[in-house]
Design an enzyme around this catalytic site. Structure first.
Site: not given
Lengths: 504, 506
Positions: B241, B271, B295, B315, B349-350, B367
């Site tokens: 990204q 959050h 984040d 992530d 990769d989740a 999330d």
């Protein structure tokens, strides 16, 4: 990198001259299966179910699976032949049972419908078509048709819906899977005498997109296009599958990165320690109430004699004619379409982004049948490289001649052939391709030319020899699909063990 | 003599033609910039044309006070028009964000340019009045003036803006304007006083404009950041990204692939609402899983509970988690949560990770980015939630960011319904986050030993969430959607809903 691979046609061609060494070894086994494709593997499973474990399966290639084989590179597995199984008909309990055993069907819901494993159903988006310079969803041409085209498509699909549910006086479906369950209705069977193109014209269809679409479908399942395929077979493609095993009437399919090799692998567990690979059977005959089969060991370059009580020839008829006497006369009516598969590793697959990359990607009016995105059935977010498998069937009036030409061309020729066909939709593909593996299948699949499915040749080829040598192969049904081979294997074992026969 | 005079006249008339063209170009540039930056193009163009013509009138009025050195004055004005008009767009672009009275400066520029152009015509007529018959003079001057105007108004939208851009156009015409002055300096050096000084001024102006013209793309890029109301303080393209961090006053905003991820001004609402309901309901919170959320802001909230022994964050993007571990502005936001010894960051990769993972968790915070494509859609599928269930302890709580129930009710309830197929207790809730709008979550409990209204523990110092879950799970009619299908890998219906709903808004 380009590689040119294929089935072992050179070894196979030695059957013409049979210059094999004399057997130096002998094996005694009650049941022998010749051929490790789906029919042979399914027979092995059925033997197991009948409590019979003393059988041996002999295969020419170095692996079992036949047309349901696969390759693998650093990035993905990919099919080297058959690559999907449409959702089975609800009445096909044998197949449902198999899928349940292998956890492809997870359970049955409260209404009695099978619940298929989400991971093995084709992920969305499943199909796209490059038509009029745009990718669109599905393989039926839609955006950009004339109104008259749309009306013909509508009319055509209505006819197919009728054929799908219609039954003959014998209360059997006009078109069913396995094929031998179909009705004996004369009028319907007469469709086997004409080509699909003839049927198209007879029914006053004229639309070019519809013609191309039917041509694509016929090639997809039979290798032969609309010009050469029997109309009965052509309609069977649309009407044989009842789409009745899910409440939503899905026409979706089960698929895996390795294609139907996944199904073959499930079946292979029944052949553990019971298989002989790299062995070419070159002679089979009845002698002293036994069947003697001779096989050439391609690794040790020796021959072996196998003495069995009964033999299942799960090998195609174009091979059987060289192994068993007096089969050439009817075998000449068996035609096999050659296929070419090319698996490409590409850095990217740029196109005009009008519809996202799908599992099956078809280019309208191309030479080939498009390509399958081999990593489609993975749950990853991203892939370093993309692996796609391009399919091409050599549909022609003279398949023998085509086959000869096929083996004459070199790998560079085929690479360029494949890339040029894909360039219509992906102009830059050559730049992004880093590896091409071309796989040739000289006898890709049985081709139901007019008159074959309900003809004499097939009937004769099926006859067992002195209740010793039995025949089971999808070419004996007339269409080369998993379901046919699967049932051929089951039925032949039932015939041997229980003495039951399946009429046709 | 006659020949030479003819040249003199034509030279000045050509100058009129150029002035008229350039003047109108500056006016069009101002109008375009104003509608571009301020919106309402009808109003902006109308006002600017009015002000421009009016100021030309004022210029004409004041021309009578110029009596000496008319030719010198004319050339000087020519230079000045080129310089001011040419630089106007540069100045306006750069000042847009930092100056509150942008409109004042805009109209000042329009006025000054108009004023100077207005001065020139009468001045010119004064210069020529003794040399040409008045009738010819008036007719010639105005003819050239209006031809110039036509040329400018045709060229501007068709050629200039597409080829040169707004800034390039104004600078280019500034240069043309000034080069006329340079040409006059050379050709009329006998008529001019101190022609070399004038020439030096003109050449200096030309070079200045040329420098700006050459760097106009860089200036534009710099000012573009301001154009979106924010300074871009960090950009990075990872394999997955494009990360852009912007700053405006006390507000920092993070964009992933141009989608707003959070605004520092109100992210606490998002959050706190994401983390605290699940953390308070779960039977235990010893072992917490976060999927996405690179984040570290969700982790910051999780670490507010003393009972938390271990947090695992998965992530895909290492670039993202690295940034939030090392950049001091960002670690300030997440309170250095990703460097906390309790926290393990896994960049993979989740989905694949969850399939292979053996450990079981008390709480899972999911999330992920919105399901805007078929790849992301997989992370909201029935099979994905079934996979998640296998790595949860009994009575674990799981919460999923579920896009906006107001903008995308079908998408929202599709995710909710899909989760319902997997977990015994499922609910939905939503909060208002000013920078996002109305935003929602799906929450589920993997068992019956706790409920949505149970508060097993609380964290201190929350700004938003008050542990009264039943204040957040009421949905008004405009956020409800019925007749929704379940999202599966083989239908990816959610991506279709999402595309349909957010597509409408774009």
């Amino acid at each position: 990198m380009i590689r040119l691979l294929g089935t072992k046609h050179l070894l196979g061609h030695r059957l013409w001259i049979k210059d094999f060494p004399k057997p130096t070894k002998q094996i005694q086994i009650p049941y022998l299966i010749v051929g490790g494709g789906i029919s042979g593997l399914s027979a092995a499973r059925q033997f197991h179910k009948k409590g019979i474990s003393d059988f041996l399966i002999v295969e020419l290639e170095n692996h079992l699976g036949g047309n349901s084989s696969n390759g693998e590179n650093k990035y993905s597995k990919y099919p080297l032949g058959a690559h999907y199984l449409p959702l089975p008909n609800f009445q096909d309990k044998e197949l449902l049972q198999f899928l349940e055993e292998e956890k492809i069907i997870l359970k049955y819901d409260e209404k009695g419908f099978p619940v298929f494993d989400e991971l093995q159903l084709t992920f969305a988006p499943d199909e796209r078509l490059f038509y009029k310079n745009n990718w669109q969803e599905g393989v039926v041409p839609k955006e950009g048709n004339l109104i008259s085209d749309d009306l013909e498509f509508e009319k055509f699909f209505k006819k197919m819906d009728v054929f799908r549910t219609a039954k003959g006086e014998d209360q059997k479906y006009l078109f069913d899977i396995p094929l031998h369950l179909s009705s004996k209705d004369e009028k319907t069977r007469a469709l086997d005498k004409i080509t699909m193109k003839q049927w198209f014209t007879d029914n006053h269809f004229t639309s070019e997109p519809l013609y191309n679409y039917i041509d694509y479908c016929c090639k997809d399942d039979f290798g032969l296009g609309i010009e050469y395929v029997s109309a009965w077979a052509g309609i069977h493609y649309f009407a044989g599958r009842k789409q009745d095993s899910t409440p939503e009437k899905h026409d979706s399919v089960l698929t895996w990165p390795e294609g139907n090799s996944c199904l073959a692998n499930h079946l292979k567990k029944y052949t553990k320690d019971k298989s002989l690979k790299n062995h070419l059977v070159y002679e089979v005959k009845v002698e002293n109430n036994k069947v003697i089969a001779k096989a050439f060991d391609d690794v040790n370059k020796t021959s072996v004699e196998i003495i069995a009580n009964k033999v299942i020839m799960a090998s195609p008829q174009f091979v059987n004619q060289y192994l068993i006497n007096d089969r050439k006369a009817f075998t000449k009516d068996f035609h096999y379409t050659p296929w070419l598969l090319a698996t490409l590793v590409v850095n990217d697959l740029f196109d005009n982004f009008s519809f996202p990359l799908s599992w099956d990607n078809v280019i309208y009016d191309a030479k080939g049948l498009g390509y399958v995105y081999d990593q489609h059935q993975t749950v990853n977010q991203v892939q370093d490289k993309k692996v796609i498998t391009y399919y091409y069937s050599f549909s022609s009036a003279d398949l023998k001649k085509t086959r000869k030409e096929l083996y004459k061309k070199d790998k560079e020729y085929w690479k360029q052939f494949v890339l040029n066909d894909l360039k219509v939709a992906h102009p830059d593909i050559e730049e992004y391709t880093e590896d091409v593996e071309v796989f040739l299948l000289g006898h890709g699949m049985i081709s139901p030319a007019p008159g074959f499915i309900f003809g004499e040749a097939k009937k004769q080829a099926k006859q067992n020899i002195q209740n010793k040598i039995y025949f089971a192969h999808s070419d004996l049904s007339g269409i080369s699909i998993f379901e046919e081979a699967f049932h051929q294997g089951i039925n032949v074992v039932n015939e041997i063990v229980d003495g039951t026969t399946v009429d046709s | 003599m006659g020949k030479k005079f003819l040249r003199f006249e034509f030279l000045l008339l050509f100058a009129v033609f150029i002035i008229a063209t350039c003047g109108l170009i500056y006016e069009l540039v101002a109008g375009t910039l104003a509608s571009y930056l301020l919106g309402d193009s009808v109003k902006q163009f109308s006002f600017i044309i009015g002000v421009y013509l009016f100021s030309m009138g004022i210029g004409s009025f004041f021309s009578k006070f110029f009596n000496k050195n008319l030719l010198n004055t004319f050339v000087e004005i020519e230079i000045l028009v080129g310089l001011i008009g040419g630089l106007s767009s540069v100045v306006l672009f750069l000042l847009f964000e930092s100056v509150g009275s942008f409109q004042f400066i805009l109209y000042l520029f329009v006025f000054v340019t108009g004023f100077l152009v207005g001065l020139e015509i009468p001045l010119l007529m004064n210069i020529l009045k003794d040399r040409v018959e008045f009738k010819d003079l008036v007719s010639n001057v105005f003819t050239f003036d209006y031809i110039g105007a036509l040329l400018a108004s045709i060229l501007f939208p068709l050629v200039l803006v597409p080829k040169l851009g707004i800034m390039g156009t104004s600078l280019f015409f500034g240069m043309i304007n000034v080069s006329i002055a340079i040409a006059l300096c050379f050709l009329l050096k006998r008529e001019l006083k101190k022609p070399s000084l004038l020439r030096a001024k003109a050449i200096f102006s030309f070079v200045l404009l040329l420098v700006f013209f050459i760097f106009s793309n860089d200036i534009l890029a710099y000012s573009e950041g301001k154009l979106y109301g924010e300074n871009i303080i960090y950009t990075n393209s990872t394999p997955y990204q494009r990360i852009v961090l912007t700053h405006n006053k006390s507000d920092y905003r993070l964009y992933l692939n141009n989608n707003l991820q959070f605004s520092s001004a109100d992210e606490y609402r998002y959050h706190e609402a994401l983390v605290h309901p699940a953390m308070s309901m779960a039977k235990s919170v010893e072992n917490v899983l976060v999927l996405g959320g690179g984040d570290g802001l969700a982790v910051r909230e999780i670490l507010k509970y003393k009972d938390v022994k271990k947090v695992t964050l998965v992530d895909l993007d290492e670039g993202m988690t690295k940034l939030f571990k090392t950049n001091s502005v960002l670690t300030n936001f997440n309170q250095n949560s990703l460097n906390n010894p309790k926290v393990t960051v896994i960049n993979t990769d989740a989905y694949i990770w969850a399939k292979n993972n053996k450990e079981k968790y008390d709480v899972a915070i999911i999330d992920f980015p919105d399901p805007s494509n078929y790849s992301l859609g997989k992370l909201y599928s029935l099979n994905f939630y079934q996979t998640i269930k296998t790595i949860l302890k009994p009575n674990a709580a799981v919460v999923i960011q579920t896009t906006s129930p107001y903008f995308a009710p079908k998408s929202f309830w599709c995710i909710n319904k899909t989760v319902m197929q997997v977990f015994p207790q499922v609910d939905a809730y939503h909060v208002y986050v000013p920078s996002f709008g109305e935003w929602g979550y799906t929450i589920a409990i993997n068992g019956f030993r706790t409920t949505f209204n149970t508060v097993n523990r609380k964290a201190d110092g929350l700004k938003f969430y008050n542990y009264q879950f039943d204040r957040f799970n009421y949905f008004t009619n405009d956020m409800i959607s019925n007749q929704i299908e379940i999202n599966r890998l083989d239908n990816q219906i959610l991506v279709r809903y999402f595309d349909e709903e957010w597509g409408k808004l774009q």
